[in-house]
Motif scaffolding. Structure first.
Motif, PDB file in Angstrom:
ATOM      1  N   SER A 220     -12.264  -0.164  -3.701  1.00  0.00           N
ATOM      2  CA  SER A 220     -11.864  -0.735  -2.408  1.00  0.00           C
ATOM      3  C   SER A 220     -11.517   0.345  -1.409  1.00  0.00           C
TER       4      SER A 220
ATOM      5  N   TYR B 165      -7.110   2.476   0.724  1.00  0.00           N
ATOM      6  CA  TYR B 165      -7.674   1.134   0.804  1.00  0.00           C
ATOM      7  C   TYR B 165      -8.352   0.918   2.151  1.00  0.00           C
ATOM      8  N   GLN B 166      -9.443   0.173   2.133  1.00  0.00           N
ATOM      9  CA  GLN B 166     -10.096  -0.263   3.351  1.00  0.00           C
ATOM     10  C   GLN B 166      -9.678  -1.694   3.657  1.00  0.00           C
ATOM     11  N   VAL B 167      -9.488  -1.977   4.952  1.00  0.00           N
ATOM     12  CA  VAL B 167      -9.065  -3.305   5.372  1.00  0.00           C
ATOM     13  C   VAL B 167     -10.151  -4.312   5.010  1.00  0.00           C
ATOM     14  N   GLY B 168      -9.744  -5.401   4.363  1.00  0.00           N
ATOM     15  CA  GLY B 168     -10.681  -6.445   3.977  1.00  0.00           C
ATOM     16  C   GLY B 168     -11.235  -6.312   2.579  1.00  0.00           C
TER      17      GLY B 168
ATOM     18  N   PHE C 159      -6.969  -6.591   1.231  1.00  0.00           N
ATOM     19  CA  PHE C 159      -5.985  -5.634   1.725  1.00  0.00           C
ATOM     20  C   PHE C 159      -5.774  -5.797   3.229  1.00  0.00           C
ATOM     21  N   ALA C 160      -4.490  -5.780   3.632  1.00  0.00           N
ATOM     22  CA  ALA C 160      -4.036  -5.812   5.032  1.00  0.00           C
ATOM     23  C   ALA C 160      -4.342  -7.127   5.727  1.00  0.00           C
ATOM     24  N   LEU C 161      -4.728  -8.171   4.993  1.00  0.00           N
ATOM     25  CA  LEU C 161      -5.007  -9.475   5.594  1.00  0.00           C
ATOM     26  C   LEU C 161      -4.013 -10.487   5.035  1.00  0.00           C
TER      27      LEU C 161
ATOM     28  N   SER D 106       2.707  -1.144   2.034  1.00  0.00           N
ATOM     29  CA  SER D 106       1.703  -0.086   2.138  1.00  0.00           C
ATOM     30  C   SER D 106       2.208   1.012   3.056  1.00  0.00           C
TER      31      SER D 106
ATOM     32  N   ARG E 265      -4.519   4.653   3.563  1.00  0.00           N
ATOM     33  CA  ARG E 265      -3.452   3.682   3.315  1.00  0.00           C
ATOM     34  C   ARG E 265      -3.323   3.444   1.813  1.00  0.00           C
TER      35      ARG E 265
ATOM     36  N   ASP F 162       4.034  -2.904   6.429  1.00  0.00           N
ATOM     37  CA  ASP F 162       3.785  -1.487   6.685  1.00  0.00           C
ATOM     38  C   ASP F 162       5.099  -0.711   6.655  1.00  0.00           C
TER      39      ASP F 162
END
Length: 716
Positions: free
Chosen positions: A436, A441-444, A487-489, A573, A585, A630
């Motif tokens: 990922s 980590y990448q968003v989504g 991630f991040a959603l 994160s 991240r 965050d």
């Protein structure tokens, strides 16, 4: 309209015309069919029925009376008009009358006469008279309203689409304008939206460039000068062209293409891209330079021929409605069609190996259908699944196998058939774990989790995922599926559970049932800190903490407390490093918390059935959610109380910033390394002192000093 409907309409028209000709075959009277017309084009067609011997046709322009509004009676007097009249005999007693406008219908340019001076080119009323000698036998009134043809001034380039340079100009000036000739909600730059429609959502427009709203000009730009700007603004402002903006190339996706002129109904043939070796994400090609395709899901629909990307695993399910036996791909396949020669990435070929698998139990593939073979239409060898396995090494495909699962489907009416298609890339006989991020980590992308293995004493994690509810169809928990946490959603989802009064008498069983449903969502005990963790490195994983918001239990009559109806995931994160200028991240902590609630049947509103009938069920919500938090990044030691309170020299809290007075010599200047800026600044100071010493003021001071010294010596 279908072809059969068109043929039926034409047959009716021919029959009607034959009937009219028959009715007027022996009649001595004349009549026009139709009796009146409205023309919007340069050609008019009508029929004159009856005794057409010795008939002459005259056309004239008529005008209604301003007093009565009536039109003058028909006349056989000839008059010059813009219309040419021709006739054609279509029967013994029928005459086809054709009228053609003798005038060009394009808008007038410079020094043109045979043209239309305005868009409404022709607006008149014509009277067509059928005469025998000077006697009018029949007349036809025609109202003409013809507009000019709008023809491009440069028709030679009509087949070319010139796309501007996408590097400096977005391909779409309004990216949220997705539907042509329709107002897209919240898209304030959509030209199809009327002012009344814009008022409905003008306060909720899509922000940023995707909503067609370019960012405002920064205050330091010279183009942002206002009337109240200080006098020194033109000397210290920044000049930057509008093309140099943060969204440079945001919509850029390749070079511009000028299509060759061709009929619009033909699809352009795109040549296959040239490549040397396979890389992750590149499409796989066959030996005849065609894309290697497998049925996949795209934009919510199943596509029969979707390209396969190298090292990209996928698994999709497609829903098909069957009322007859399928005959086409992909529900009907032959092994010979699947044995495709694929380019291995180095100029060689790999032939797909086909393995057949017969499935007898179709309960996982069919719904709302009788799966017994008795009665109904029997469809044999229906392709239920195509599972591809790609073996690779480096940038080379070494082998490809596909398992073709077939079965016999019995149709008793329309049934729903769910087919499965998948592709897995293997190397060294194991499935490569999809990451990922690298390393952050990448968003989504899915959050990676794992379960600690207990086979040996060394640390090892078996990968899994954190899941949320994914309701489908009726939204019940019995049919709900699971979806991974991205991630991040932040997300909230759930399903509905049917609970009756009889269930509320067995609270312990109900708590265990709901608890096991929620526990199946999250079975992991560890979460990966980064997007590409090592399964055998303990430093790459953090332990997940579990807890309940409440442990109280107080069951009553017709109610149960302590039901774990909601499960919430908190993920912290942090941006803790930068790789090649990109922030990475990482996950610092994961907490899973269950919220306990009390379930009681609602018998209000006049509906006493759930409380009166023990078998009557009511729906209760079972939910799940995730929140990403965050952690702020600290760039230095904490400030002292003096630094917090004493703000005279704080540039972030004052309009006047004294430390920036010597701008090139301080840390606020970041255009070049501080050592170079300091050296250049000291050189400038040296030149300033030298200019002051050697300049005119210093010579005047020395001359005055010498004169005064000479005067003192002479006096002495």
């Amino acid at each position: 309209m279908s072809s059969q409907a068109i043929l039926d309409t034409m047959a009716k028209v021919v029959a009607l015309l034959a009937f009219l000709l028959f009715c007027w075959a022996d009649s001595k009277d004349l009549v026009f069919q139709p009796s009146s017309m409205i023309a919007t084009g340069p050609r008019i067609k009508a029929y004159l029925l009856g005794n057409i011997k010795d008939i002459s046709l005259n056309v004239r322009t008529v005008f209604p009376s301003k007093l009565t509004g009536s039109i003058d009676p028909p006349s056989c007097a000839a008059e010059e008009t813009l219309w040419n009249v021709t006739t054609e005999v279509v029967g013994m007693n029928a005459l086809q009358v054709n009228m053609k406008l003798n005038k060009s219908l394009h808008l007038c340019g410079d020094n043109e006469t045979d043209c239309c001076p305005k868009p409404l080119c022709v607006l008149e009323t014509l009277q067509l008279s059928a005469c025998v000698g000077n006697t009018v036998k029949a007349s036809l009134l025609i109202q003409v309203k013809i507009h000019a043809h709008l023809i491009s001034a440069n028709p030679g380039s009509a087949n070319q689409t010139i796309i501007p340079n996408q590097v400096y100009e977005p391909l779409g000036s309004c990216p949220c304008d997705l539907t042509p000739q329709t107002c897209d909600i919240r898209c304030c730059c959509d030209k199809d939206c009327s002012p009344e429609e814009l008022k409905l959502f003008e306060l909720h427009c899509f922000p940023g460039p995707f909503g067609g709203q370019l960012p405002p000009v920064p205050d330091y730009q010279c183009s942002a000068q206002r009337e109240d700007s200080p006098d020194w603004f033109p000397f210290l402002c920044v000049i930057s062209p509008p093309e140099n903006n943060p969204y440079l190339g945001l919509f850029y996706n390749g070079d511009k293409i000028t299509p060759k002129p061709r009929p619009s109904f033909q699809m352009p043939v795109l040549s296959a891209p040239v490549f040397n070796i396979y890389k992750q994400g590149n499409p796989i090609f066959t030996m005849d330079d065609q894309l290697f395709t497998i049925p996949q899901m795209a934009i919510g629909h199943c596509v029969s021929n979707a390209p396969v990307a190298f090292l990209e695993n996928f698994s999709f399910k497609c829903l098909n409605l069957l009322d007859s036996c399928p005959t086409d791909f992909p529900l009907q396949t032959r092994p010979s069609d699947l044995r495709v020669q694929v380019n291995n990435g180095q100029g060689g070929d790999v032939t797909v190996e086909v393995r057949d698998e017969s499935i007898g139990d179709l309960s996982n593939f069919l719904s709302n259908a009788d799966i017994t073979p008795d009665g109904g239409l029997v469809c044999k060898n229906v392709t239920l699944a195509l599972d591809y396995t790609f073996y690779w090494k480096g940038n080379l495909i070494t082998n490809i196998t596909v398992i073709r699962s077939v079965g016999t489907v019995v149709l008793n009416g329309r049934v729903k058939l769910t087919t499965r298609y998948s592709a897995v890339f293997l190397t060294r006989d194991y499935v490569g774990d999809s990451n990922s991020g690298n390393p952050g980590y990448q968003v989504g992308k899915p959050v990676i989790a794992g379960i600690k293995r207990t086979e040996n004493n060394t640390f090892s994690v078996q990968r899994t995922s954190l899941n949320l509810w994914k309701p489908v169809r009726d939204g019940l928990c019995s049919t709900a599926e699971k979806q991974p946490v991205l991630f991040a959603l932040n997300s909230t989802s759930g399903c509905l559970l049917l609970v009756s009064l009889q269930n509320l008498t067995q609270c312990e069983l109900l708590r265990d049932t709901v608890g096991s449903m929620q526990a199946n969502l999250i079975t992991a005990t560890y979460a990966a800190k980064s997007g590409n963790p090592d399964s055998e490195t303990e430093a790459d994983w953090i332990k997940i903490s579990y807890g309940n918001s409440s442990t109280s239990k107080g069951d009553g009559e017709g109610s149960c407390s302590g039901i774990p109806s909601h499960i919430h995931i908190n993920i912290w994160s942090l941006v803790n490093e930068t790789t090649e200028g990109n922030a990475q991240r990482m996950i610092q902590a994961v907490q899973v918390q269950s919220t306990l609630s009390t379930w009681t049947l609602d018998c209000g509103g006049g509906d006493f059935a759930p409380c009166a009938d023990p078998a009557e069920a009511e729906m209760f919500e079972v939910t799940s959610s995730v929140t990403f938090i965050d952690i702020p990044v600290r760039t230095g030691p904490p400030k002292t109380r003096f630094q917090i309170n004493f703000t005279e020299y704080d540039c972030d809290k004052n309009d006047v910033c004294w430390p920036q007075l010597a701008f090139p010599l301080t840390k606020y200047y970041s255009g070049e390394p501080h050592s170079q800026a300091l050296a250049k600044g000291l050189i400038l100071v040296f030149f300033f002192i030298a200019a002051a010493v050697l300049g005119t003021p210093w010579r005047q001071i020395r001359q005055a000093w010498n004169n005064s010294s000479r005067t003192v010596i002479e006096d002495s």
